[in-house]
Each structure stands twice: as structure tokens, then as C-alpha cells.
Design an enzyme around this catalytic site. Structure first.
Site, mmCIF file in Angstrom:
data_model
loop_
_atom_site.group_PDB
_atom_site.id
_atom_site.type_symbol
_atom_site.label_atom_id
_atom_site.label_comp_id
_atom_site.label_asym_id
_atom_site.label_seq_id
_atom_site.Cartn_x
_atom_site.Cartn_y
_atom_site.Cartn_z
ATOM 1 N N LYS A 1 1.247 -1.201 -0.475
ATOM 2 C CA LYS A 1 0.457 0.172 0.134
ATOM 3 C C LYS A 1 0.683 1.326 -0.371
ATOM 4 C CE LYS A 1 -2.268 3.565 1.721
ATOM 5 N NZ LYS A 1 -2.117 4.976 1.683
ATOM 6 N N GLU B 1 9.037 15.996 14.955
ATOM 7 C CA GLU B 1 9.142 15.624 13.591
ATOM 8 C C GLU B 1 8.949 17.200 12.819
ATOM 9 O OE1 GLU B 1 8.530 12.022 11.310
ATOM 10 O OE2 GLU B 1 10.433 11.921 10.989
ATOM 11 N N GLU C 1 8.661 2.340 10.964
ATOM 12 C CA GLU C 1 10.219 2.662 10.897
ATOM 13 C C GLU C 1 9.138 4.515 11.014
ATOM 14 O OE1 GLU C 1 11.722 5.183 10.499
ATOM 15 O OE2 GLU C 1 12.056 4.492 7.752
ATOM 16 N N CYS D 1 13.726 10.800 6.043
ATOM 17 C CA CYS D 1 13.566 10.111 7.693
ATOM 18 C C CYS D 1 14.856 10.754 8.702
ATOM 19 C CB CYS D 1 13.439 9.392 7.922
ATOM 20 S SG CYS D 1 13.827 7.716 7.427
HETATM 21 P P1 ADP Z 1 2.145 10.843 6.827
HETATM 22 O O1 ADP Z 1 1.855 12.019 7.728
HETATM 23 O O2 ADP Z 1 4.021 11.257 6.780
HETATM 24 O O3 ADP Z 1 2.262 10.988 5.645
HETATM 25 P P2 ADP Z 1 1.356 8.442 7.620
HETATM 26 O O4 ADP Z 1 2.552 7.848 8.868
HETATM 27 O O5 ADP Z 1 0.005 9.825 8.122
HETATM 28 O O6 ADP Z 1 2.438 9.438 7.505
HETATM 29 O O7 ADP Z 1 2.019 7.798 6.608
HETATM 30 C C1 ADP Z 1 2.456 6.291 5.917
HETATM 31 C C2 ADP Z 1 1.329 5.871 5.414
HETATM 32 O O8 ADP Z 1 0.578 5.817 6.170
HETATM 33 C C3 ADP Z 1 1.176 6.257 4.172
HETATM 34 O O9 ADP Z 1 0.754 5.093 2.640
HETATM 35 C C4 ADP Z 1 -0.920 5.914 4.402
HETATM 36 O O10 ADP Z 1 -1.513 6.704 3.618
HETATM 37 C C5 ADP Z 1 -0.921 5.438 5.642
HETATM 38 N N1 ADP Z 1 -1.941 5.306 6.517
HETATM 39 C C6 ADP Z 1 -1.953 6.727 6.876
HETATM 40 N N2 ADP Z 1 -3.326 6.392 8.122
HETATM 41 C C7 ADP Z 1 -3.591 4.992 8.358
HETATM 42 C C8 ADP Z 1 -3.817 4.631 8.932
HETATM 43 N N3 ADP Z 1 -5.003 4.369 9.726
HETATM 44 N N4 ADP Z 1 -4.401 2.957 8.624
HETATM 45 C C9 ADP Z 1 -2.786 2.332 7.668
HETATM 46 N N5 ADP Z 1 -2.068 3.390 7.029
HETATM 47 C C10 ADP Z 1 -2.207 4.010 6.891
#
Ligand code: ADP
Length: 495
Positions: A189, A399, A265, A300
């Protein structure tokens, strides 16, 4: 690999068709809402992603499970799996410029770095783990008596991988390559603001001969598609790079579903520590600027907290401001650009809030901190240096994931170490000193996955990236990463 502007411009002019999901070797529409893809270069709509619903994700996971169970990939001779992954690395290299340009249009990383960091390191990663396939195997334990104990190393089954938008191809390869090398199936994903290169990677994987169903890609919103993947009972191991907030949710999803193992990570607030006895303070100032500002701070391991010895603070800040002012911020598709676009408007607004808040709290904005190049429609920010940041301030602790550097002065080595560790994170650090003993004391004392000495940010696939504290668990890269993608099984045999 050489790049020329005319080739970049030609590739960048190509329209990008609407994207689909890859499930079981077929490109299919998603049942959910499509996700518009906005290019951070100009704020314009580039294309749209298919939105995978929970049912789409369930289908992808079931297909991955079946592909694992019937042995179409795990059951191949190691030499055959190796050949396929080498072929995939060849294809990534053959399409490197195309992949780099597509990725830059999607996420805004400067092209000169993207070519090396994205297709370049993805190809190297697939080669590295392809080579591991027939070199990593089980053990015979030194048991007593008439017993033979064999320790088999087996694939875990179905790996769910959720990856971010800053270096999608590189980080995606860090997960997908070792997972496939060890014989697992994968459901990937990508982030909603950087899915395009990973969809192309999946297409190349099919071309290379990865059997249908072994590598599946579901795109869509984190809270829909990502959540469904993390909750799936068919997923044995979840590997993730992203924010701490999402990491916490993934652990909850695991607890609520099948207790799948989660390897996270989660970023950092990495200290870059400059002692007055650094061998070359001018070089350190230039490196400190690149440590935080490349890819607009969306790295990161970025050196986002500069800790500088008080006696050299003023001179160092002056050199740093000069080095930063000399950086070319702008269209990431221009070969001369050194700092590209911020990935999204939401991200840019968050960056600006951090600067405004720290100013209101009494820190000194030495330079930058404003949105620039608004006439392009894109998301650009003048790199910000914020000095006299107190450890209590949010800018010291949280961050930003943007081009904002927090500067704090220290008087002694002990204070430097204390400030370095005064964070919930523990991903990376830098130490600049000509004193060998001090360098080693700092390496020992800093709780982080990597400590750079008299340089910042170097890495390759042979070394692990493994966060301490709330930067996560488990290692990406190196042979250590294989632990995440294999199970140990003992055969205890009476002779
Ligand atoms: P950022 O804030 O840097 O975008 P995220 O942790 O939100 O970091 O995003 C990293 C990945 O996690 C993306 O692929 C995002 O779609 C996914 N993601 C965000 N929220 C969820 C969730 N509740 N469950 C699973 N995956 C998620």
C-alpha cells in the site's frame, strides 16, 4: 546513468493515465473513491489513483495467501527466484530516468537526487537481496547425545507493506525486495501522494517474471485501504515506514485482528552535533545545510536539530545561513535544483506553523521560513534556520518533516550528549569533532540507529537502518532485514 534536461522535459510532458490496482496479476478498478494526484511542482492534477475498498484489500490479501500456499514462488528453485529479481533490477535500471521523472512529478524530490536515491537504490536493493537468496540458509544446532537439531529458515507467508511518500521507490524496495527474496507474497500500500512509481515497479515485476498474485498493489487512503490491510487476517507480517501516529494505530489493528507482527520505522528528530574542534567548520556548515534541506527536509534521517558548541555558534550560524542561501530552491525537474517541492499543501502549511509558533515562543528565525514561488502554483518553502530553540519547544521535540532546522547551543560534551538524547526519537545523529575519543564516546552515548562522524547522511544497502526508542523497531536493509521476513523452525530428530 547520465541525465539531460531535454530528456527530463520530454518525459515530464507525458500525460499520466488514471491508475488501477494490481490484484492477482490483473489491473483492476477499485470499488472505493478514486484519489486525485496533485503534483507539488505546480499544484495541478496529474492523474488519479484507484481507491481500494476494504473488500478490494481483502481480495488482494486472499490472492497473496493463495499464491503463497500453492508454492508458485516460494517453491521455485532459489536460482530461479534469484534470476527473476536480478531481471527486475535490470528493468528498474533500464527505466531509471522514466521512473525518476514520474516520481518527481508525483512527490517533488529534486531530480538529481531522485535518480540515485529512487531507481538507483531500488535496483541495488533488489540485486542485494537477489544475491542473498542462495546464501542465507539454516543451521545445525550443537545438541548433546543422539539428536540432530536442524534450524530451518522459512518465509513467513503474506507480508503487508505500507510505505510513505518521501522516497517511495527506495523505501518500497527496502520492504518488497527482502520479502520476495525470502519467498513471501506481498500486498503493498503506497502513500496516496506517491503511488505512481510503485505501481510502475509492480508492472516491471510482472514483466521480470514474478508470478501473478505474488506481488499485489492496493492504492487509496490510509484510513481506508491501509487500515484494511493492517486488519487483514491473511497478513502475517506488517512492515511500515511513516508517522508515529499511524504506527500506533497499526499496533492497535494488529491487536484487534490476528496479532500480526509489526515492524515500524517512524522517523526522527536527529541531532547533528558540531563541536568547536571539528576538523573543518566550513565544510560542516555546508553539510549541516544539506543534512536538513535536501528533499525539502522530507527525509526520515534528516539532521533536523543542530546542536552547536556555544563558542563557535555565531560564526557557524553565519556560515550555515550563507550555505543555505546559496541552495537553489525550485522546480524539482530542473537539473540545477538542490531543494525541490514540499510534497503537499497540508505538509507546507504544517511547516509554516512550526516556524510561526517557534518565533512566537521567542526563538530567532535566522533566515527563511516563508512560502515562496507561489506564482508556480507549487508548494515551495524558503529553507528555515531557527536559532535559540529551547528543549521545551515543540520544534525541538517533534518531527517537522520539512525544511526547518532547529538550532540549540551547548557548553560541554556532557550537555551535548544530554540534549542529543532529549527526544523520544532515536533514528540518526551526526557528530563533528577531530577528537577521536570524543567521537567514540558520542557514538556510544547517543541512542540512535546510526551515528555519522564528520559527515552526515551516508548509507547504502549493506548497513541496517534500525530506529531506537520511538523511531521504531526492526531493521531495513542489510542481511539483518531478513529476520523480519523469515520464521525459524526447529526439526528435533532422534537418531
Ligand atoms: P505522513 O503523515 O508522513 O503522511 P503517515 O503515517 O500518515 O505519514 O503515512 C504513511 C503511510 O501510512 C501512507 O501510505 C498512508 O496512507 C498510511 N496510513 C495513514 N493512516 C493509516 C491508517 N490509519 N492505517 C493504515 N495506514 C495508514
Amino acid at each position: 546513468m547520465t541525465l539531460d534536461q531535454a530528456t527530463i522535459d520530454r518525459l515530464a510532458a507525458k500525460p499520466v493515465p488514471p491508475q488501477r490496482l494490481l490484484i492477482g496479476g490483473n489491473w483492476v478498478e477499485g470499488e472505493g473513491e478514486p484519489v486525485p494526484v496533485i503534483s507539488p511542482i505546480n499544484g495541478a492534477r496529474l492523474t488519479e489513483l484507484a481507491g481500494a475498498s476494504a473488500a478490494d484489500v481483502a481480495r488482494a490479501c486472499a490472492v497473496a495467501r493463495a499464491a503463497f500456499d500453492d508454492g508458485r514462488w516460494a517453491g521455485l528453485a532459489p536460482a530461479d527466484r534469484k534470476r527473476v529479481l536480478h531481471r527486475l533490477a535490470d528493468l528498474i535500471e533500464a527505466h531509471a530516468v522514466e521512473l525518476a521523472v514520474l516520481g518527481v512529478r508525483d512527490n517533488g524530490t529534486e531530480i538529481s537526487m531522485a535518480l540515485k536515491a529512487e531507481p538507483g537504490s531500488a535496483a541495488a536493493t533488489f540485486r542485494y537481496y537477489a544475491e542473498a537468496i542462495d546464501k542465507v540458509y539454516g543451521e545445525v544446532a550443537p545438541t548433546a547425545g543422539n539428536v540432530l537439531a536442524l534450524i530451518h529458515r522459512e518465509p513467513v507467508g503474506v507480508v503487508g507493506a505500507i510505505v510513505p511518500w518521501n522516497f517511495p521507490l527506495m523505501i518500497g524496495a527496502w520492504k518488497v525486495a527482502p520479502a520476495l527474496a525470502m519467498g513471501n507474497s506481498v500486498v503493498l500500500k503506497p502513500a496516496e501522494t506517491a503511488s505512481l512509481t510503485l505501481l510502475r515497479l509492480a508492472e516491471l515485476a510482472l514483466e521480470a517474471g514474478v508470478p501473478p498474485g505474488v506481488f499485489n498493489v492496493v492504492t487509496g487512503q490510509g484510513r481506508v485501504t491501509g487500515e484494511a490491510l493492517a486488519l487483514s487476517p491473511d497478513v502475517d507480517v506488517l512492515v511500515f515506514t511513516g508517522s508515529g501516529a499511524t504506527g500506533r494505530r497499526l499496533l492497535e489493528y494488529s491487536a484487534r485482528s490476528n496479532l500480526k507482527r509489526c515492524y515500524l520505522e517512524l522517523g526522527g528528530k536527529s541531532p547533528n552535533i558540531v563541536f568547536a574542534d571539528a576538523p573543518d567548520l566550513a565544510a560542516a556548515a555546508k553539510a549541516a545545510a544539506m543534512a536538513i534541506f535536501r528533499n525539502a527536509g522530507q527525509v526520515c534521517v534528516a539532521g533536523s536539530r543542530l546542536l552547536v558548541e556555544a563558542s563557535v555558534q555565531e560564526d557557524f550560524l553565519e556560515a550555515l545561513a550563507k550555505a543555505t542561501a546559496a541552495l537553489r530552491v525550485g522546480n524539482p525537474l530542473d537539473l540545477g535544483t538542490q531543494v525541490g517541492a514540499v510534497n503537499s499543501l497540508a505538509q507546507l502549511e504544517g511547516n509554516l506553523r512550526f516556524v510561526a509558533e517557534s518565533r512566537a515562543e521567542g526563538a530567532e528565525v535566522v533566515r527563511g521560513g516563508a512560502r515562496i514561488l507561489t506564482e508556480t502554483g507549487g508548494y515551495y518553502m524558503d529553507p528555515a534556520i531557527v536559532a535559540r530553540v529551547a528543549p521545551s519547544q515543540r520544534l525541538f521535540r517533534e518531527e517537522v518533516f520539512g525544511p526547518v532546522l532547529a538550532v540549540t547551543a551547548f557548553e560541554t560534551e556532557a550537555e551535548a550528549l544530554h540534549l542529543a538524547n532529549a527526544t523520544d526519537y532515536g533514528l540518526a545523529a551526526g557528530v563533528w569533532t577531530a577528537n577521536l575519543g570524543r567521537a567514540h564516546r558520542m557514538v556510544r552515548g547517543i541512542r540512535a540507529g546510526v551515528v555519522h562522524v564528520n559527515t552526515y547522511g551516508g548509507a547504502d544497502v549493506t548497513v541496517p537502518l534500525a530506529g531506537a526508542k520511538q523511531s521504531g523497531n526492526g531493521a531495513d536493509k542489510s542481511l539483518h532485514a531478513l529476520e523480519k521476513y523469515t520464521d525459524l523452525k526447529t526439526a528435533w530428530i532422534q537418531l
